[in-house]
Design an enzyme around this catalytic site. Structure first.
Site, PDB file in Angstrom:
ATOM      1  N   HIS A  17       0.834  -1.207   0.000  1.00  0.00           N
ATOM      2  CA  HIS A  17       0.000   0.000   0.000  1.00  0.00           C
ATOM      3  C   HIS A  17       0.871   1.261   0.000  1.00  0.00           C
ATOM      4  O   HIS A  17       0.685   2.154  -0.834  1.00  0.00           O
ATOM      5  CB  HIS A  17      -0.917   0.004   1.222  1.00  0.00           C
ATOM      6  CG  HIS A  17      -1.804   1.200   1.304  1.00  0.00           C
ATOM      7  ND1 HIS A  17      -3.062   1.217   0.760  1.00  0.00           N
ATOM      8  CD2 HIS A  17      -1.607   2.428   1.857  1.00  0.00           C
ATOM      9  CE1 HIS A  17      -3.612   2.401   0.960  1.00  0.00           C
ATOM     10  NE2 HIS A  17      -2.745   3.157   1.635  1.00  0.00           N
ATOM     11  N   GLU A  18       1.800   1.315   0.930  1.00  0.00           N
ATOM     12  CA  GLU A  18       2.657   2.503   1.022  1.00  0.00           C
ATOM     13  C   GLU A  18       3.590   2.621  -0.182  1.00  0.00           C
ATOM     14  O   GLU A  18       3.923   3.728  -0.605  1.00  0.00           O
ATOM     15  CB  GLU A  18       3.466   2.460   2.327  1.00  0.00           C
ATOM     16  CG  GLU A  18       2.625   2.516   3.585  1.00  0.00           C
ATOM     17  CD  GLU A  18       1.720   3.733   3.633  1.00  0.00           C
ATOM     18  OE1 GLU A  18       2.100   4.791   3.083  1.00  0.00           O
ATOM     19  OE2 GLU A  18       0.632   3.633   4.213  1.00  0.00           O
ATOM     20  N   HIS A  21       1.859   4.591  -2.874  1.00  0.00           N
ATOM     21  CA  HIS A  21       1.986   6.039  -2.674  1.00  0.00           C
ATOM     22  C   HIS A  21       3.389   6.505  -3.037  1.00  0.00           C
ATOM     23  O   HIS A  21       3.559   7.529  -3.715  1.00  0.00           O
ATOM     24  CB  HIS A  21       1.707   6.399  -1.215  1.00  0.00           C
ATOM     25  CG  HIS A  21       0.289   6.202  -0.792  1.00  0.00           C
ATOM     26  ND1 HIS A  21      -0.783   6.701  -1.499  1.00  0.00           N
ATOM     27  CD2 HIS A  21      -0.239   5.571   0.290  1.00  0.00           C
ATOM     28  CE1 HIS A  21      -1.905   6.389  -0.879  1.00  0.00           C
ATOM     29  NE2 HIS A  21      -1.605   5.687   0.202  1.00  0.00           N
TER      30      HIS A  21
END
Length: 351
Positions: A17-18, A21
């Site tokens: 997920h990170e 980003h």
């Protein structure tokens, strides 16, 4: 062993997920000050270029800290100085990566399948009262139950159990939709399946697990997982479930450990863990896009609201006010996480 595996899986889900980003920010030319997996004190830190990479002690989150996220900055590479679409892509990239990961995990889970059970009736058990011209026929496929689309054979029993015994069912018969309004269905014990308990009386068929079928079932399972998340949120809102029924990282790790230990073989354990991991990945993708402050969806929502206000007022809003909103949301979110973790630990202690 399964506890360790579960913690690693949970860490990977957060890292993916990170990383979404992080990758989007780098591609958009935004300065990333820190990329961290986990929360709390750092176990490991390494500076590489302009970015600090860190592994933190609590495996309950992570972050990609960009310059100027919630404050004004003179740096042209700061997040707050980027255009709407760059910020939108960066904010959505984490959930997109979780969704992609979930789809990939489901496809891996189905890779060795030889056949799939379909929601198509192959035949009926002896004495089944639902076979007939005005009811169901061999070859009929469940299309929807009470307005809920049927993707997988498991959906049939799931929505029948959720109902009150009388259903609005739509079947596909020779390519045409057949509606069964206010159709009553109840279970009973059939002699040939007495050891398996009460059943509705219809037996489902199979289809060969070709590559195309695997892709189709992967997508259908993704849709089903997504719907389960929304149904869960609906049950939480209408009171069918409460906070005590929610699980956080501790509860999820414990569940993965139990599933792994109770599996009949290592392959069964791997399949079960893949199933749970895929569901959590898709769950994270959806939950993070809810319009709640501190979540990615909340940031997107407030960004859209800000654009509308600035277009109407013709004045630029100070991003620090949005930062205050997200800070308040983060405090409430951490409080909820602490409560859920306390419940998880209490369940472990009481057995």
């Amino acid at each position: 062993m399964y506890i360790i595996i579960a913690i690693i899986i949970f860490g990977i889900l957060i890292a993916i997920h990170e990383f979404g980003h992080f990758t989007a920010a780098k591609l958009c030319g935004v300065k990333v000050e820190e990329f961290a997996i986990g929360m709390g004190p750092a176990l490991f830190k390494k500076q590489k270029g302009e970015t600090v990479y860190a592994l933190r002690i609590l495996p309950i989150g992570g972050f990609c800290a960009m310059a100027g996220e919630d404050e004004e900055s003179d740096d042209p590479r700061a997040f707050t100085n980027q255009g709407f679409w760059k910020k939108f892509v960066i904010l959505c990239a984490g959930s997109f990566m979780n969704l992609v990961l979930g789809i990939v995990l489901i496809l891996i889970m189905y890779a060795g399948a030889q056949a799939f059970v379909t929601p198509t009736i192959d035949h009926f058990m002896d004495g089944c009262p639902y076979e007939g011209a005005e009811a169901m026929q061999p070859g009929d496929t469940f299309y929807s139950i009470d307005g809920q689309r049927i993707y997988l054979v498991s959906d049939v029993s799931s929505f029948l159990i959720r109902g009150d015994g009388v259903y609005d069912i739509v079947m596909l018969r020779d390519g045409e939709k057949v509606e069964l309004k206010d159709f009553a269905l109840t279970t009973k014990t059939y002699a040939e399946y007495a050891d398996e308990g009460p059943k509705y009386g219809f037996v489902f068929g199979y289809t060969e697990a070709t590559f195309g079928a695997k892709l189709e079932y992967t997508w259908d399972t993704t849709l089903e997982f997504s719907r389960l998340v929304w149904l869960g949120l609906g049950d939480l809102i209408n009171g069918r479930v409460g906070l005590k029924d929610m699980s956080g990282p501790v509860g999820i790790v414990d569940m993965m450990n139990e599933v792994g230990q109770q599996a009949e073989s290592a392959k069964a354990a791997a399949d079960n863990l893949l199933y749970i991991s895929a569901f959590i990945a898709i769950n994270l993708a959806i939950m993070n896009m809810l319009p709640i402050p501190a979540l990615d969806g909340g940031r997107v929502f407030l960004m859209i609201v800000t654009v509308i206000i600035e277009a109407v007022s013709r004045k630029k809003l100070d991003p620090k006010y949005e930062g205050y909103i997200h800070l308040g949301g983060m405090v409430l979110l951490l409080g909820l996480m602490a409560l859920v973790m306390y419940n998880d630990i209490a369940k472990l202690i009481t057995g």
